[in-house]
Design a protein around this motif. Sequence first.
Motif, mmCIF file in Angstrom:
data_model
loop_
_atom_site.group_PDB
_atom_site.id
_atom_site.type_symbol
_atom_site.label_atom_id
_atom_site.label_comp_id
_atom_site.label_asym_id
_atom_site.label_seq_id
_atom_site.Cartn_x
_atom_site.Cartn_y
_atom_site.Cartn_z
ATOM 1 N N ASP A 119 0.831 -1.213 0.000
ATOM 2 C CA ASP A 119 0.000 0.000 0.000
ATOM 3 C C ASP A 119 0.862 1.257 0.000
ATOM 4 O OD1 ASP A 119 -2.298 -1.478 -0.068
ATOM 5 O OD2 ASP A 119 -2.762 -1.259 2.065
ATOM 6 N N ASP A 120 1.978 1.229 0.733
ATOM 7 C CA ASP A 120 2.859 2.398 0.774
ATOM 8 C C ASP A 120 3.546 2.610 -0.573
ATOM 9 O OD1 ASP A 120 2.193 2.820 3.430
ATOM 10 O OD2 ASP A 120 3.884 1.645 4.187
ATOM 11 N N TRP A 121 3.940 1.513 -1.214
ATOM 12 C CA TRP A 121 4.567 1.623 -2.528
ATOM 13 C C TRP A 121 3.568 2.162 -3.554
ATOM 14 C CZ3 TRP A 121 8.006 2.545 -5.852
ATOM 15 C CH2 TRP A 121 7.975 2.035 -7.152
ATOM 16 N N LEU A 122 2.328 1.660 -3.527
ATOM 17 C CA LEU A 122 1.324 2.149 -4.467
ATOM 18 C C LEU A 122 1.016 3.621 -4.221
ATOM 19 C CD1 LEU A 122 -1.111 -0.906 -4.603
ATOM 20 C CD2 LEU A 122 0.695 -0.273 -6.230
ATOM 21 N N ALA A 123 1.052 4.037 -2.957
ATOM 22 C CA ALA A 123 0.848 5.458 -2.648
ATOM 23 C C ALA A 123 1.947 6.305 -3.291
ATOM 24 C CB ALA A 123 0.825 5.669 -1.140
ATOM 25 N N GLN A 124 3.171 5.802 -3.303
ATOM 26 C CA GLN A 124 4.251 6.515 -3.971
ATOM 27 C C GLN A 124 4.019 6.588 -5.485
ATOM 28 O OE1 GLN A 124 8.173 5.089 -2.932
ATOM 29 N NE2 GLN A 124 7.699 4.977 -0.753
ATOM 30 N N CYS A 125 3.522 5.500 -6.055
ATOM 31 C CA CYS A 125 3.185 5.507 -7.485
ATOM 32 C C CYS A 125 2.144 6.579 -7.780
ATOM 33 C CB CYS A 125 2.656 4.138 -7.911
ATOM 34 S SG CYS A 125 3.879 2.798 -7.940
ATOM 35 N N HIS A 126 1.125 6.643 -6.929
ATOM 36 C CA HIS A 126 0.048 7.611 -7.147
ATOM 37 C C HIS A 126 0.552 9.042 -7.006
ATOM 38 C CE1 HIS A 126 -3.077 4.305 -5.942
ATOM 39 N NE2 HIS A 126 -2.387 4.010 -7.033
ATOM 40 N N GLN A 127 1.443 9.269 -6.035
ATOM 41 C CA GLN A 127 2.002 10.609 -5.870
ATOM 42 C C GLN A 127 2.825 11.037 -7.074
ATOM 43 O OE1 GLN A 127 4.171 10.311 -2.182
ATOM 44 N NE2 GLN A 127 2.311 10.098 -0.945
ATOM 45 N N ALA A 128 3.380 10.060 -7.777
ATOM 46 C CA ALA A 128 4.176 10.346 -8.975
ATOM 47 C C ALA A 128 3.306 10.424 -10.232
ATOM 48 C CB ALA A 128 5.248 9.278 -9.147
ATOM 49 N N GLY A 129 1.994 10.325 -10.077
ATOM 50 C CA GLY A 129 1.086 10.431 -11.216
ATOM 51 C C GLY A 129 0.684 9.106 -11.828
ATOM 52 N N THR A 236 -5.653 -15.572 -18.819
ATOM 53 C CA THR A 236 -4.654 -15.442 -17.766
ATOM 54 C C THR A 236 -4.916 -14.192 -16.941
ATOM 55 O OG1 THR A 236 -3.141 -14.258 -19.253
ATOM 56 C CG2 THR A 236 -2.822 -16.646 -19.038
ATOM 57 N N LEU A 237 -4.378 -14.200 -15.730
ATOM 58 C CA LEU A 237 -4.437 -13.060 -14.817
ATOM 59 C C LEU A 237 -3.037 -12.511 -14.657
ATOM 60 C CD1 LEU A 237 -5.799 -11.294 -12.560
ATOM 61 C CD2 LEU A 237 -5.213 -13.164 -10.976
ATOM 62 N N GLY A 238 -2.870 -11.209 -14.868
ATOM 63 C CA GLY A 238 -1.582 -10.567 -14.700
ATOM 64 C C GLY A 238 -1.551 -9.725 -13.444
ATOM 65 N N LEU A 239 -0.580 -9.999 -12.557
ATOM 66 C CA LEU A 239 -0.392 -9.222 -11.327
ATOM 67 C C LEU A 239 0.845 -8.359 -11.484
ATOM 68 C CD1 LEU A 239 -1.043 -11.999 -8.644
ATOM 69 C CD2 LEU A 239 -2.678 -10.336 -9.571
ATOM 70 N N VAL A 240 0.638 -7.046 -11.546
ATOM 71 C CA VAL A 240 1.716 -6.084 -11.704
ATOM 72 C C VAL A 240 1.801 -5.286 -10.400
ATOM 73 C CG1 VAL A 240 2.586 -4.167 -13.087
ATOM 74 C CG2 VAL A 240 1.255 -5.981 -14.179
ATOM 75 N N PHE A 241 3.020 -5.061 -9.923
ATOM 76 C CA PHE A 241 3.194 -4.466 -8.592
ATOM 77 C C PHE A 241 3.545 -2.980 -8.641
ATOM 78 C CE2 PHE A 241 3.814 -8.997 -8.364
ATOM 79 C CZ PHE A 241 3.029 -9.346 -7.275
ATOM 80 N N HIS A 242 3.240 -2.338 -9.756
ATOM 81 C CA HIS A 242 3.251 -0.874 -9.812
ATOM 82 C C HIS A 242 2.023 -0.450 -10.621
ATOM 83 C CE1 HIS A 242 5.934 -2.356 -13.098
ATOM 84 N NE2 HIS A 242 5.177 -1.577 -13.845
ATOM 85 N N ASP A 243 1.485 0.710 -10.304
ATOM 86 C CA ASP A 243 0.320 1.189 -11.034
ATOM 87 C C ASP A 243 0.764 2.003 -12.259
ATOM 88 O OD1 ASP A 243 -1.608 -0.088 -9.606
ATOM 89 O OD2 ASP A 243 -2.105 1.607 -8.309
ATOM 90 N N ALA A 244 -0.206 2.319 -13.095
ATOM 91 C CA ALA A 244 0.117 2.888 -14.413
ATOM 92 C C ALA A 244 -0.075 4.392 -14.415
ATOM 93 C CB ALA A 244 -0.774 2.252 -15.477
#
Length: 244
Positions: A119-129, A236-244
Amino acid sequence: MPAPTVRSEPTPWAARATAQNWPALTAELDEHGHALMGPLLTPDECHELADLYDSEQHFRSTIDMARHRFGSGQYRYFTHDLPAPVRELRAALYPKLLPIAQDWAIRLRRPGTWPPRLDDWLAQCHQAGQEKSSQILLRYGPGDWNALHRDLFGDMIFPLQVVIGLDTPGEDYTGGEFLMVEQRPRAQSRGSAVALPQGHGLIFTTRDRPIRSVRGWSAAPMRHGVSTVRSGHRRTLGLVFHDA
């Protein structure tokens, strides 16, 4: 007296992710840049997830690969309101993959400052746009394929991801192997093909991986795709650990 600590039991998906042979998977990733896991989903869970494809409310967008010259076939990006198996597997796999990602970053002299919690990593992704969900449900029919590519959605990148087979190769479809091509420094490229067993996950590199060279560690770029489906349908299901 202090109140007793309430400990919640892990979900079945989290338990399956934790129970994988992580030392063996780590060694396989170091050797080949990809590693086949044991089961993460039951056959019934695979069918339930695959059947979501026709329910519009679960997805933020649909991509026609032929239209974009990515190959042939279709995939959909989930909204952030993820189905429980997708949400729980992603959260449980991240801390297991994190030490591998950090080790690779050290070898390649990269920052590798991912936080312990997803959750903290995804929050960083979101802060970066990078605010869009990147979890993918893919569907291929006869003649469909996916061009070799890398899933880079911005500057915030996690170096590993997981694809899970939702159908049984040889029964539900033929062809459709998961392809990987590694560009080795000052050498010919090396290819690999994996038939994804139903419910099993395959860990692979998002962008590149460290390999030994005469100068120490070098980054070997890797791309992935899907060979032509000869018959049937492959989901198939793709699990990616950074948001777009």
